[in-house]
Design an enzyme around this catalytic site. Structure first.
Site, mmCIF file in Angstrom:
data_model
loop_
_atom_site.group_PDB
_atom_site.id
_atom_site.type_symbol
_atom_site.label_atom_id
_atom_site.label_comp_id
_atom_site.label_asym_id
_atom_site.label_seq_id
_atom_site.Cartn_x
_atom_site.Cartn_y
_atom_site.Cartn_z
ATOM 1 N N TYR A 138 7.670 8.031 -43.440
ATOM 2 C CA TYR A 138 8.595 8.990 -44.045
ATOM 3 C C TYR A 138 7.908 10.341 -44.291
ATOM 4 C CZ TYR A 138 11.748 5.039 -45.185
ATOM 5 O OH TYR A 138 12.586 3.967 -45.125
ATOM 6 N N PHE A 150 7.814 12.697 -41.318
ATOM 7 C CA PHE A 150 9.092 13.373 -41.081
ATOM 8 C C PHE A 150 9.316 14.507 -42.081
ATOM 9 C CE2 PHE A 150 10.670 8.940 -39.660
ATOM 10 C CZ PHE A 150 10.066 9.104 -38.426
ATOM 11 N N LYS A 168 13.818 21.082 -40.128
ATOM 12 C CA LYS A 168 14.882 20.090 -40.140
ATOM 13 C C LYS A 168 15.644 20.066 -41.465
ATOM 14 C CE LYS A 168 15.232 15.022 -40.168
ATOM 15 N NZ LYS A 168 14.472 13.771 -39.961
ATOM 16 N N TYR A 169 14.949 19.916 -42.577
ATOM 17 C CA TYR A 169 15.636 19.753 -43.865
ATOM 18 C C TYR A 169 16.241 21.058 -44.351
ATOM 19 C CZ TYR A 169 13.554 15.160 -43.763
ATOM 20 O OH TYR A 169 13.218 13.886 -43.380
ATOM 21 N N GLU A 228 20.148 3.072 -49.505
ATOM 22 C CA GLU A 228 18.912 2.743 -48.782
ATOM 23 C C GLU A 228 18.670 1.236 -48.845
ATOM 24 O OE1 GLU A 228 15.941 2.442 -46.547
ATOM 25 O OE2 GLU A 228 16.758 4.475 -46.810
ATOM 26 N N ASP A 253 22.299 -2.287 -47.121
ATOM 27 C CA ASP A 253 22.534 -1.777 -45.774
ATOM 28 C C ASP A 253 23.805 -0.927 -45.837
ATOM 29 O OD1 ASP A 253 23.583 -1.577 -43.075
ATOM 30 O OD2 ASP A 253 22.169 -3.149 -42.512
ATOM 31 N N MET A 254 23.752 0.277 -45.286
ATOM 32 C CA MET A 254 24.895 1.186 -45.392
ATOM 33 C C MET A 254 26.176 0.549 -44.868
ATOM 34 S SD MET A 254 24.109 3.899 -42.314
ATOM 35 C CE MET A 254 22.373 4.073 -42.729
ATOM 36 N N GLU A 299 20.224 10.970 -41.410
ATOM 37 C CA GLU A 299 19.192 11.428 -40.464
ATOM 38 C C GLU A 299 18.740 10.220 -39.640
ATOM 39 O OE1 GLU A 299 15.472 12.688 -42.123
ATOM 40 O OE2 GLU A 299 15.878 11.770 -44.075
ATOM 41 N N GLU A 349 18.014 5.055 -32.045
ATOM 42 C CA GLU A 349 17.748 4.335 -33.292
ATOM 43 C C GLU A 349 19.052 3.853 -33.928
ATOM 44 O OE1 GLU A 349 15.086 6.477 -35.851
ATOM 45 O OE2 GLU A 349 13.591 6.752 -34.283
#
Length: 805
Positions: free
Chosen positions: A412, A415, A421-422, A483, A510-511, A533, A542
């Site tokens: 993490y 990234f 990106k953010y 998460e 799990d979403m 993301e 992914e």
């Protein structure tokens, strides 16, 4: 130009050697130390000397005389045998400085000869030299390249000799010396004593057409044949000779992808500027700078620029070459590239031949070396991606499987270091919030706050950005962080207490199993904005489509939006000998399925096989020196032809999810099941593409490079997007470092001729349990109006290593 030293970056080292094709002195430890005092890092030495050469010529003469006098049938005379080396035959021996010495095999042999006697003698000389160099502890041996005039048959003989030598010297690095533009090799000696001239006429190759001069790409074609015969051996590489005028950018890029370990600069490749100083043209500088960015940068050789100064003059004052030159000394020659002649002008030749006779002179005794050191100190600064990816270039990594694996904190963290990106995500969320009221959208909360769910929130960087966007837009929000990773869940709780002022509702699940925000009456509400993301190097690899499909049931069906809203996968064929050799080694040892895995890799030493037209010389000549330097992309001087494979958009139409639900239930009304297994519940995420690429220059396709583009949000203020596509990345998300490209390899490289066509067939397959890719590549050429297939690859499949749902 701003040097890297001014940016706090380490300057890539230039390891520079001095090479004399007719070296008069033996390379002793003392001579090596003297050269190092001048600033050289290494010297070259022949393995054998003129005494051995004369002995071989005498043996050949005796053999020819014996053949003419004997009354034996043709080919009955035994081939001549060269006796073992003697001390007088070689200047080389084991020494403390052998690691600073580059050994050269004899340039007067002809491994490509069609005459069996000449070929036999040449192989004997070559094997004797290789074996003796290995005995002495030499590490690097340069082998003059094949005689291109011998044609393909000669190249085949040459390649076989090298393959044999690689097994003889088990620790030697063999560098094939070859010119970048197909011209004659400058390291080859005079014709006098060259074995090629003693070949018998009856063995000379007969042709029905007038022999043509080698084309600029003929040397690359010969090298490609050599390394193919030697199966991309990791101890076989290139010593590339750079002439006065470089070939096209396309051919330069082709060589850039090859394992170049030495760049050779003969004296004739230098120009003389208005101050009388030796300099290299701007294209030479750009090529050097590009090569020196490689993870394994080549060494540089200065050839026949004169003997090492001060060897026989004890009174001559020596100083180490620092590269600190005056602007006038280092200035580029004013001669435009288009007017460069293949050879120096008479005035330049006289300047090059002018020796320094002054004792205790302040004149630079090594001007060519000093100029290269100057270039070393003044290299262009690295990009953000190059600085971030240091050490990761061309390093193969398996793609992440965040659905099946719980990522480590360090993953993490990598990234989260992305500077672009953010910030772009925050901009997209802010624009969506600013558009909310003008578009007269309602919210899914009772108090009017916009409900945002960050699904797959990891350590929470997007949660922070959502809160920041709310503050900057002046729109109240209610944020949920979803998460499944139990370890990241702990850190999210801590952030909520210490950084987010308990504004965030954290849900560990799990979403796809999340039912939505819990309302006061115990029912579940909806979400206005889904932020994720989940994208991989190929956008969907992914399983972003499957994840967002699974959580879409919580999104408000009337006005809910997804960030990102869409993403596309992109492909282009590439040549990458280094990666292919790495995969070949893996497939024969630890991983037989190495060629059926799409690898995440920071592509560096590779070449695009299909490109857009190069800028003309006239347009380049109009640019100033500084502008021209900036115009060249040191990573890829030509724009690649990158094409779109497929697209995913979110949210998808409810009818698609309804059909998926029917299939998932397994009922008769849900259909007869999927084509690849399962009930077919995920078949709406199947994709296929057929792409066509024009190949302008001959090359070898080792695989496909994959990229992605995404639209995070498109609203009243325009579109906010991210891209790893080399065509659009500079415009959309320059300096973004979160994603490396993906590489789909080919088990057998495809040879591609000039003006051919490459076709790519790619499938995204699913059986409701996992997702995998299949790819097939074909090569075609059109002759007399007929389209002919030249080659077809295996049908590669990553099913055994698919991404689990």
């Amino acid at each position: 130009m701003e040097s890297p030293s001014n940016m706090g970056e380490p300057v890539p080292m230039f390891y520079i050697g001095q090479h004399e094709t007719k070296r008069a002195l033996s390379v002793t430890d003392e001579l090596v130390h003297h050269a190092q005092d001048l600033g050289y890092d290494m010297l070259t030495t022949p393995i054998t000397n003129s005494h051995f050469h004369a002995r071989v010529l005498s043996l050949l003469s005796s053999y020819n005389q014996a053949v003419s006098e004997a009354s034996l049938p043709p080919n009955a005379q035994p081939l001549p045998l060269i006796p073992a080396l003697e001390a007088v035959d070689t200047p080389l021996g084991p020494s403390d400085s052998i690691s600073q010495v580059i050994a050269y095999t004899s340039p007067w042999i002809d491994l490509s000869s069609s005459d069996p006697v000449i070929a036999h003698l040449s192989r004997q000389v070559f094997n004797l030299e290789i074996a003796y160099a290995a005995f002495c502890g030499a590490i690097t041996v340069v082998v003059p390249g094949p005689r291109l005039s011998s044609g393909p048959d000669g190249v085949a003989q040459y390649a076989r000799a090298l393959k044999e030598a690689l097994s003889t010297g088990a620790y030697l690095q063999l560098h094939v010396s070859i010119s970048i533009d197909g011209s004659s090799n400058p390291t080859v000696g005079d014709d006098v004593g060259d074995l090629a001239q003693f070949g018998r006429p009856e063995f000379a190759e007969t042709t029905t057409h007038t022999p043509q001069q080698p084309s600029p790409s003929s040397s690359w074609d010969a090298w490609n044949a050599i390394r193919s015969v030697c199966r991309y051996h990791n101890r076989l590489s290139l010593a590339l000779d750079l002439p006065r005028r470089l070939p096209s950018l396309a051919l330069q890029s082709r060589w850039y992808a090859e394992p170049v370990r030495l760049l050779n600069f003969p004296a004739s490749s230098f120009l003389v500027n208005a101050k009388g100083s030796f300099v290299l043209s701007k294209p030479h500088q750009v090529f050097i700078f590009r090569m020196m960015r490689l993870q394994r940068a080549p060494w540089l050789l200065l050839t026949d620029i004169g003997p090492i100064p001060g060897v026989n003059d004890d009174d001559m004052l020596m100083s180490y070459s620092t590269g600190h030159l005056s602007p006038g000394t280092a200035a580029d020659a004013p001669t435009p590239r288009s007017s460069l002649s293949p050879s120096p002008t008479p005035a330049e030749a006289a300047q090059m031949a002018k020796p320094s006779k002054k004792k205790n002179s302040s004149d630079d005794p090594t001007p060519h070396l000093s100029y290269l050191r100057f270039l070393q100190r003044n290299q262009p600064p690295k990009s953000m991606l190059e600085r971030f990816g240091g050490g990761f270039q061309d390093y193969l990594q398996s793609p992440l499987q965040p659905l099946t694996d719980n990522l480590e904190s360090i993953t993490y963290e990598v990234f989260e270091k992305d500077p672009i990106k953010y910030e772009w995500y925050e901009r997209a969320i802010a624009q969506a919030l600013q558009d909310w009221a003008p578009q007269q959208k309602s919210t899914s909360s009772e108090d009017g706050a916009v409900v945002i769910a960050v699904v797959g929130s990891g350590r929470g960087p997007l949660v922070t950005r959502a809160l920041n966007a709310s503050e900057s837009a002046g729109v109240p929000v209610r944020v949920y962080a979803i998460e499944k990773n139990p370890n990241a869940y702990v850190l999210l709780q801590r952030h909520n207490q210490e950084d987010w002022n308990r504004q965030v509702t954290i849900v560990k699940t799990d979403m796809r199993a999340w039912k939505g925000p819990t309302l006061p009456d115990g029912t579940f509400g909806k979400v206005d904005i889904l932020v994720s993301e989940l994208l991989g190097s190929f956008a969907d690899n992914e399983l972003s489509p499957e994840c967002l499909d699974g959580v879409q049931h919580v999104l408000n069906p009337d006005h809910g939006i997804s960030i990102p809203s869409s993403y596309t996968a992109h492909l282009t064929p590439i040549s990458t000998p280094r990666l292919w050799a790495d995969l070949l080694s893996r497939s024969t040892t630890a991983d037989p399925s190495a060629f059926d895995i799409p690898w995440v890799v920071m592509l560096q030493q590779m070449d695009y096989l299909s490109t857009e037209p190069a800028p003309t010389e006239a347009s380049q000549a109009q640019l100033s020196n500084g502008a021209r330097m900036n115009q060249f992309n040191l990573n890829a001087p030509l724009d690649p032809n990158v094409q779109t494979a497929w697209e995913f958009s979110h949210p998808i139409h409810p009818a698609i999810l309804a059909q998926s639900s029917l299939r998932k239930g397994g009922s008769a009304t849900g259909g007869g099941g999927g084509f690849t297994g399962g009930d077919g519940a995920n078949e709406h995420n199947f994709r296929f593409c057929k792409l066509h690429f024009d190949i302008q220059e001959q090359g070898v396709c080792h695989g496909l490079a994959g990229y992605f583009e995404t639209v995070l949000y498109a609203g009243s203020q325009g579109s906010v997007g991210l891209s790893t596509n080399p065509v659009s990345m500079e415009e959309k998300s320059k300096d973004m470092i979160s994603w490396f490209p993906i590489f789909f390899p080919l088990r057998t490289p495809l040879q591609l001729p000039t003006t051919s066509t490459l076709e790519i067939s790619m499938w995204r397959q699913t059986d409701d349990r996992k997702v995998w890719y299949e790819w097939l590549v074909e090569s075609f050429v059109t002759m007399n109006g007929n389209r002919l297939r030249l080659a077809i690859s295996d049908l590669h499949s990553s099913k055994a290593n698919g991404c689990l749902m």
